[in-house]
Design a protein around this motif. Structure first.
Motif, PDB file in Angstrom:
ATOM      1  N   THR A   1      42.647  98.800   9.609  1.00 35.13           N
ATOM      2  CA  THR A   1      42.802  99.558   8.377  1.00 35.13           C
ATOM      3  C   THR A   1      43.633  98.864   7.313  1.00 35.13           C
ATOM      4  O   THR A   1      44.813  98.595   7.512  1.00 35.13           O
ATOM      5  CB  THR A   1      43.437 100.923   8.684  1.00 35.13           C
ATOM      6  N   VAL A   2      43.009  98.568   6.193  1.00 34.63           N
ATOM      7  CA  VAL A   2      43.719  98.137   4.999  1.00 34.63           C
ATOM      8  C   VAL A   2      43.693  99.282   3.981  1.00 34.63           C
ATOM      9  O   VAL A   2      44.668  99.556   3.314  1.00 34.63           O
ATOM     10  CB  VAL A   2      43.094  96.855   4.400  1.00 34.63           C
ATOM     11  N   ARG A   3      42.572  99.988   3.915  1.00 35.72           N
ATOM     12  CA  ARG A   3      42.429 101.061   2.940  1.00 35.72           C
ATOM     13  C   ARG A   3      42.247 102.407   3.632  1.00 35.72           C
ATOM     14  O   ARG A   3      41.625 102.492   4.688  1.00 35.72           O
ATOM     15  CB  ARG A   3      41.207 100.818   2.062  1.00 35.72           C
ATOM     16  N   PHE A   4      42.744 103.435   2.998  1.00 36.27           N
ATOM     17  CA  PHE A   4      42.552 104.777   3.547  1.00 36.27           C
ATOM     18  C   PHE A   4      42.570 105.794   2.421  1.00 36.27           C
ATOM     19  O   PHE A   4      43.092 105.527   1.338  1.00 36.27           O
ATOM     20  CB  PHE A   4      43.616 105.093   4.593  1.00 36.27           C
ATOM     21  N   ILE A   5      41.978 106.955   2.694  1.00 31.69           N
ATOM     22  CA  ILE A   5      42.079 108.062   1.738  1.00 31.69           C
ATOM     23  C   ILE A   5      43.269 108.914   2.169  1.00 31.69           C
ATOM     24  O   ILE A   5      43.468 109.176   3.351  1.00 31.69           O
ATOM     25  CB  ILE A   5      40.787 108.899   1.705  1.00 31.69           C
TER      26      ILE A   5
ATOM     27  N   LEU B   1      39.375 103.881   6.091  1.00 30.02           N
ATOM     28  CA  LEU B   1      38.041 103.459   5.645  1.00 30.02           C
ATOM     29  C   LEU B   1      37.539 102.253   6.427  1.00 30.02           C
ATOM     30  O   LEU B   1      36.391 101.862   6.290  1.00 30.02           O
ATOM     31  CB  LEU B   1      38.060 103.123   4.145  1.00 30.02           C
TER      32      LEU B   1
ATOM     33  N   LYS C   1      38.107  94.432   6.672  1.00 28.21           N
ATOM     34  CA  LYS C   1      38.375  94.822   5.293  1.00 28.21           C
ATOM     35  C   LYS C   1      37.101  94.720   4.459  1.00 28.21           C
ATOM     36  O   LYS C   1      36.405  93.704   4.505  1.00 28.21           O
ATOM     37  CB  LYS C   1      39.458  93.901   4.721  1.00 28.21           C
TER      38      LYS C   1
END
Lengths: 335, 335
Positions: B58-62, B54, B192
């Motif tokens: 990258t800290v967040r991902f689906i 995302l 982020k």
């Protein structure tokens, strides 16, 4: 007019407790009671990322980047520093001691002889040392796992509450990468989202900031350390200080995604500037982990906190009572 | 007027190849060439879920739900059935042979004696057997790992192309849980996402359906099996058949999230109804895995396919040429 419940309370009302919750809480309770009798220190370490399901029958979820490196290494150093450890971790993330074998080829360490199976000569020293360390510490280590954000928050609250019996002997080290956003259960589709529906729009709600009730209500006497992970260096110190001012806990450890293994900045409310911990190249080459220095630093701070803590031994329960919209009074009841 | 590139082509233009791509492709090429010389069958097994970042840092991902259970178990049965296996899997998902030790306490299997470290008596048989199996098959097994959707698609295309040298000896078993949606790199924030920005809205694009170019262009002579995972039983057979009609590959294995370890339905274009494989309770109790039956079934189908395949030995390269908007002609060039 009745006052509205705070958002964290609504979260727990809307998201049911996880499977095996009661058994896990019983394990935590027994662990804490035994530690309290021995006047042992207990560190709760949260570790790994939380998931946020996008469907009720979950095929897809949003995850936070975290292998559990920080938490699992820290657990070992807390144990070596004499703490008992509750390791609240994402299922399948790195675990203390076991982390050293992840990604290693265990079958290459094993030797199959005609009449027995043994550990190969050149792996005996390493495996033997790890096995011994683990065996020595296993009764000081309670492992509890979670997957989703909601599992995590339920377990965090209950664990903190059960740790109240330890008073200022309790330390909370919140290294888990907790999602800031989630989709409320009521807004989640039941089945797998179909790609035939075309591009996908997701609307995520903010997760209530649980540090507020944690500090004031669930763990009012514990020494609490939180983490701030950023990718943008210019935001790091400001955001760490903001967090401390807002929640009134004890230490914020700021770190950047790309340098987190060699650099952290510890911020507290007593010092105007951050205390930096940095590994040199030669530290890294000789296998020193930054967590060894972080835990050494925190142990000293916890000593100080414990010495200054005026409440004495906590033998009762702690109640929280909301006054106005934002303020909490913490009442310690000694029966 | 110039024709627009198909969406899969645009995807590869917009998303750069992953780290270590060229080294991995070289490994695949050598593996396939050696297998082709020995006229060995090679199964490409894709396994585990893909991530969709995302943020660029990258800290967040689906993520897609997949531990790699199906793929890692299937790899063992393909190896035992005489195939060589390219195991294209999500980094840290389950791996053949090693999967049996995941979640097990390895330190409890090790015995530390005064002068040596060995495997405990009651674990010798199991560990010895696994180590032997792995050692016997290790040169028949090539492990390649991925994390993101884009890594996966780059490696899938290149591997399929390198397998062309095997002609109908190649089998593709697409068990990975591949995201249907992604955020194009150009629409991703650099840092982020800050929770202070309030609730989060995400807009995800559809991932181009790669099965189309895979079947017609990248692996025109291979025997190709895809999976359909659903949570809603009523959609399962229809969606499996639709997929087969659309892409013209060989088998679709339909399975439901909650019964996937005991039930699958194999759909092909020759039979009007699905062939079901179901484990009985006593099968499950005696430790039979459904993958053993799936691979047995597929081996027979692949035998048949190989016998019917009229192109003979493929010694050249295969070119694809787009005609009109949707149709592809596959030209086999024998030098």
């Amino acid at each position: 007019m009745a006052q509205e419940d705070p958002s964290w309370k609504i979260f727990f009302e809307e998201n049911p407790k996880p499977a095996h919750f009661d058994e896990n809480v019983k394990l935590v309770q027994d662990f804490c009671q035994q530690a309290a009798m021995k006047k042992n220190r207990v560190a709760l370490i949260t570790s790994g990322g939380t998931t946020v399901p996008l469907e009720q029958n979950t095929v897809r979820f949003i995850d936070n980047f975290s292998a559990g490196t920080r938490g699992s290494a820290s657990a070992e150093y807390f144990l070596e520093a004499g703490y008992q450890v509750i390791f609240l971790h994402r299922s399948k993330s790195l675990e203390p001691y076991f982390r050293h074998l992840v990604g290693r080829n265990i079958f290459d360490m094993i030797e199959v002889l005609p009449d027995s199976v043994t550990v190969g000569k050149k792996h005996q020293a390493e495996l033997g040392k790890l096995a011994e360390k683990f065996q020595r510490q296993r009764c000081n280590l309670l492992m509890i796992s979670f997957n989703t954000l909601s599992d995590y928050l339920w377990l965090l609250r209950a664990t903190a509450q059960k740790m109240q019996i330890l008073g200022p002997l309790a330390l909370l080290y919140l290294a888990a990468a907790v999602s800031d956003f989630y989709i409320p259960a009521s807004q989640m589709p039941c089945h797998k989202i179909q790609s035939s529906g075309g591009p996908l729009s997701l609307s995520l709600q903010l997760v209530p900031k649980m540090l507020a009730p944690l500090v004031t209500l669930w763990a009012p006497n514990a020494f609490i350390i939180s983490f701030k992970l950023e990718t943008n260096e210019t935001l790091l110190e400001t955001k760490s200080k903001e967090s401390l001012l807002k929640y009134h806990h004890h230490v914020v450890i700021g770190n950047l995604l790309h340098s987190r293994k060699v650099y952290v900045a510890l911020v507290d409310s007593n010092s105007p500037s951050a205390e930096e911990i940095r590994l040199s190249n030669s530290d890294v080459e000789s296998g020193i982990e930054i967590e060894s220095k972080i835990i050494e630093n925190l142990k000293t701070r916890h000593d100080q906190y414990y010495a200054n803590h005026k409440t004495g031994t906590i033998t009762g329960t702690v109640l929280g009572k909301q006054v106005g919209a934002e303020k909490w009074i913490v009442v310690t009841v000694v029966p």
